[in-house]
Design an enzyme around this catalytic site. Structure first.
Site, PDB file in Angstrom:
ATOM      1  N   HIS A  82       0.855  -1.190   0.000  1.00 56.20           N
ATOM      2  CA  HIS A  82       0.000   0.000   0.000  1.00 56.20           C
ATOM      3  C   HIS A  82       0.887   1.234   0.000  1.00 56.20           C
ATOM      4  O   HIS A  82       1.881   1.283   0.719  1.00 56.20           O
ATOM      5  CB  HIS A  82      -0.892   0.002   1.252  1.00 56.20           C
ATOM      6  CG  HIS A  82      -1.701   1.246   1.395  1.00 56.20           C
ATOM      7  ND1 HIS A  82      -2.864   1.443   0.689  1.00 56.20           N
ATOM      8  CD2 HIS A  82      -1.509   2.367   2.130  1.00 56.20           C
ATOM      9  CE1 HIS A  82      -3.366   2.625   1.003  1.00 56.20           C
ATOM     10  NE2 HIS A  82      -2.561   3.212   1.871  1.00 56.20           N
ATOM     11  N   ASP A 161     -14.969   2.960   8.158  1.00 54.33           N
ATOM     12  CA  ASP A 161     -14.047   3.962   7.616  1.00 54.33           C
ATOM     13  C   ASP A 161     -14.773   4.916   6.670  1.00 54.33           C
ATOM     14  O   ASP A 161     -14.456   6.101   6.636  1.00 54.33           O
ATOM     15  CB  ASP A 161     -12.886   3.289   6.885  1.00 54.33           C
ATOM     16  CG  ASP A 161     -11.877   4.325   6.393  1.00 54.33           C
ATOM     17  OD1 ASP A 161     -11.318   5.037   7.245  1.00 54.33           O
ATOM     18  OD2 ASP A 161     -11.695   4.468   5.175  1.00 54.33           O
ATOM     19  N   ARG A 168     -14.409  13.140   8.787  1.00 55.25           N
ATOM     20  CA  ARG A 168     -13.087  13.750   9.004  1.00 55.25           C
ATOM     21  C   ARG A 168     -12.803  14.799   7.944  1.00 55.25           C
ATOM     22  O   ARG A 168     -12.252  15.860   8.220  1.00 55.25           O
ATOM     23  CB  ARG A 168     -11.997  12.672   8.963  1.00 55.25           C
ATOM     24  CG  ARG A 168     -11.974  11.811  10.213  1.00 55.25           C
ATOM     25  CD  ARG A 168     -11.102  10.580   9.996  1.00 55.25           C
ATOM     26  NE  ARG A 168      -9.729  10.912   9.700  1.00 55.25           N
ATOM     27  CZ  ARG A 168      -8.910  10.124   9.019  1.00 55.25           C
ATOM     28  NH1 ARG A 168      -9.317   8.957   8.551  1.00 55.25           N
ATOM     29  NH2 ARG A 168      -7.668  10.485   8.798  1.00 55.25           N
ATOM     30  N   SER A 183      -7.471   4.158   9.775  1.00 56.25           N
ATOM     31  CA  SER A 183      -8.168   4.190   8.489  1.00 56.25           C
ATOM     32  C   SER A 183      -7.437   3.328   7.457  1.00 56.25           C
ATOM     33  O   SER A 183      -8.024   2.472   6.795  1.00 56.25           O
ATOM     34  CB  SER A 183      -8.252   5.653   8.024  1.00 56.25           C
ATOM     35  OG  SER A 183      -8.676   5.730   6.693  1.00 56.25           O
ATOM     36  N   LYS A 187      -8.446  -1.110   6.511  1.00 57.28           N
ATOM     37  CA  LYS A 187      -8.789  -1.566   5.158  1.00 57.28           C
ATOM     38  C   LYS A 187      -7.845  -2.676   4.713  1.00 57.28           C
ATOM     39  O   LYS A 187      -8.250  -3.632   4.059  1.00 57.28           O
ATOM     40  CB  LYS A 187      -8.756  -0.377   4.192  1.00 57.28           C
ATOM     41  CG  LYS A 187      -9.950   0.561   4.414  1.00 57.28           C
ATOM     42  CD  LYS A 187      -9.918   1.783   3.531  1.00 57.28           C
ATOM     43  CE  LYS A 187      -8.956   2.818   4.030  1.00 57.28           C
ATOM     44  NZ  LYS A 187      -9.121   4.168   3.542  1.00 57.28           N
TER      45      LYS A 187
HETATM   46  N1  URA Z   1      -5.595   7.280   3.385  1.00 55.36           N
HETATM   47  C1  URA Z   1      -6.596   6.625   4.025  1.00 55.36           C
HETATM   48  O1  URA Z   1      -7.076   5.599   3.559  1.00 55.36           O
HETATM   49  N2  URA Z   1      -7.043   7.123   5.189  1.00 55.36           N
HETATM   50  C2  URA Z   1      -6.543   8.240   5.747  1.00 55.36           C
HETATM   51  O2  URA Z   1      -6.985   8.636   6.807  1.00 55.36           O
HETATM   52  C3  URA Z   1      -5.511   8.920   5.068  1.00 55.36           C
HETATM   53  C4  URA Z   1      -5.035   8.415   3.873  1.00 55.36           C
END
Ligand code: URA
Length: 434
Positions: A82, A161, A168, A183, A187
């Site tokens: 990622h 999320d 947010r 966050s 995932k």
């Molecule tokens: N990428 C994400 O998936 N979440 C965040 O909070 C910031 C960057």
């Protein structure tokens, strides 16, 4: 348990207990918490922070808030990568087939571009016919047959999320280390892989603007991954200049194909090799970095990695002929060159401005529902370090009938610095956090 008590507890700087974090996430997902209470809690976290234990609990509760994938039916290790988001970053397109060719399974779930950074799904969808929004069963079958697939996350995964991130975004609470960590990692953990390599970008073109902030995020992400039982490492890499020479969806696919042929720009090769070595090691396929590099080099030199890409494209409904003939990819109707206005050395090409320029040409979106133009973008003809004379082309803008060209040109003019003396090269890989 009452939400107001959890908000007060966090406001006063106390750590929440596991059941409290769990209660909060469940209430976010089942809709019993109103937006104003979630927003108040987010702001309390923003100011007071969360310790690593709370962050791990939040990550775990969010990861469990929806569907989770299970890869135990595969006869080998699973590993994913990622990136926190860069400009010209097409590494995933090359990494997934390379690491699959080394013997791991790579079920990659990627995102779309937003703002000045590109997204792997948009890049892949530049390939005619290719689909990235596949049912989980199809995703599983392709990973099992080919060794890799790159798809988008389904709506059923990590619903916590989606709601938290949307709030947010509009309550100025994105930049909390604990919230960012939970966050991103929730995932990845819901994807069910056993190992994960994170590419945390640092610099003007990145989400984290300083090396210190990027290092702190890398450490927090690795800690959260470990707490969830996922073997996790992070590479902190510089994002001042676009990676490679291409910025724009089809242009970046073409560059990834060139890389899998064993060619391509040095910086892109360096980053892909570093990430592939970490992925191969974490997957348990090599006992040392040297052995991992040998596997990675062989996967490319033998043509096996390119073959995996071809099979992955075909399995995802795309036209595999693009691998041999990138001319089949969409292209823009017009070109315009940005030329050097003086003689000297190119000492900087600002990544953020290049990303924004590509966005103006139509390569990205400013709203989630904008359509993107796969053919447009930038081609860097004179990368940092090149000696140029007045009038030499530095960046070629691929545009469609002049759409966004004036704005893009103004941005790339500001992005490029030509100086009398060359500047010393900066290392691309800043650190490895493990
Ligand atoms: N990428 C994400 O998936 N979440 C965040 O909070 C910031 C960057």
């Amino acid at each position: 348990m009452r939400a107001v008590d959890l908000i007060r507890k966090k406001r006063e700087g106390h750590a929440l207990a596991r059941e409290e974090v769990q209660f909060f996430v469940e209430a976010v997902v089942d809709g019993t918490l109103p937006d104003y209470q979630i927003a108040a809690w987010l702001m309390a976290v923003m100011w007071r922070g969360m310790d690593p234990q709370e962050t791990a609990w939040l990550t775990d509760a969010m990861a469990r808030s929806g569907e989770r994938l299970d890869w135990s039916m595969l006869p080998g290790p699973t590993v994913d990568k990622h990136s926190t988001g860069g400009v010209g970053d097409k590494t995933s397109l090359a990494l997934a087939p390379i690491v699959a060719a080394c013997g791991a399974f790579v079920p990659m779930m990627s995102g779309r571009g937003l703002g000045h950074t590109g997204g792997t799904l948009d890049k892949l969808e530049a390939i005619p016919g290719l689909r990235t929004m596949l049912p989980v069963e199809a995703f599983r079958a392709i990973v099992a047959q080919v060794g890799c697939a790159i798809v988008g996350q389904t709506d059923r995964m990590v619903p916590a999320d989606r709601r938290l991130y949307a709030l947010r975004d509009v309550t100025a609470t994105v930049e909390s280390l604990g919230l960012i960590t939970a966050s991103i990692m929730s995932k990845k953990i819901a994807e069910g892989v056993s190992a994960l390599v994170l590419d945390v970008k640092s610099g003007r073109g990145a989400f984290m603007k300083t090396d210190q902030a990027a290092g702190e995020l890398a450490a927090a992400l690795v800690q959260a991954g470990r707490a969830a039982g996922v073997r996790t490492q992070a590479v902190v890499s510089r994002m001042e200049t676009p990676i490679g020479r291409a910025v724009g969806n089809a242009l970046e696919v073409a560059e990834a194909i060139v890389l899998l042929r064993g060619e391509g720009p040095h910086d892109l090769r360096t980053l892909v090799e570093a990430l592939a070595v970490r992925m191969t090691r974490l997957a348990g396929l090599a006992a040392s970095d040297e052995e991992a590099l040998r596997l990675v080099t062989r996967a490319v030199a033998s043509g096996e990695a390119l073959e995996r890409l071809r099979r992955m494209i075909q399995a995802q409904g795309g036209d595999p002929r693009v691998v041999d003939d990138p001319g089949r990819l969409p292209s823009a109707s017009h070109r315009h060159a940005l030329r050097a206005v003086k003689t000297g050395f190119v000492t900087a090409i600002d990544a953020e401005r290049c990303g924004l320029a590509a966005l103006h040409l139509g390569a990205g979106r400013t709203r989630m529902d904008d359509a993107i133009d796969a053919g447009v973008g930038l081609e860097i003809l004179s990368p940092v370090g090149t000696a140029v004379s007045t009038g030499d082309a530095v960046i070629l803008l691929h545009h469609r009938d002049g759409r966004g060209l004036d704005e893009a040109l103004a941005l790339v003019q500001q992005a490029v610095v030509v100086a009398e003396a060359a500047s010393p090269p900066h290392p691309l890989i800043l650190s490895i956090v493990s």
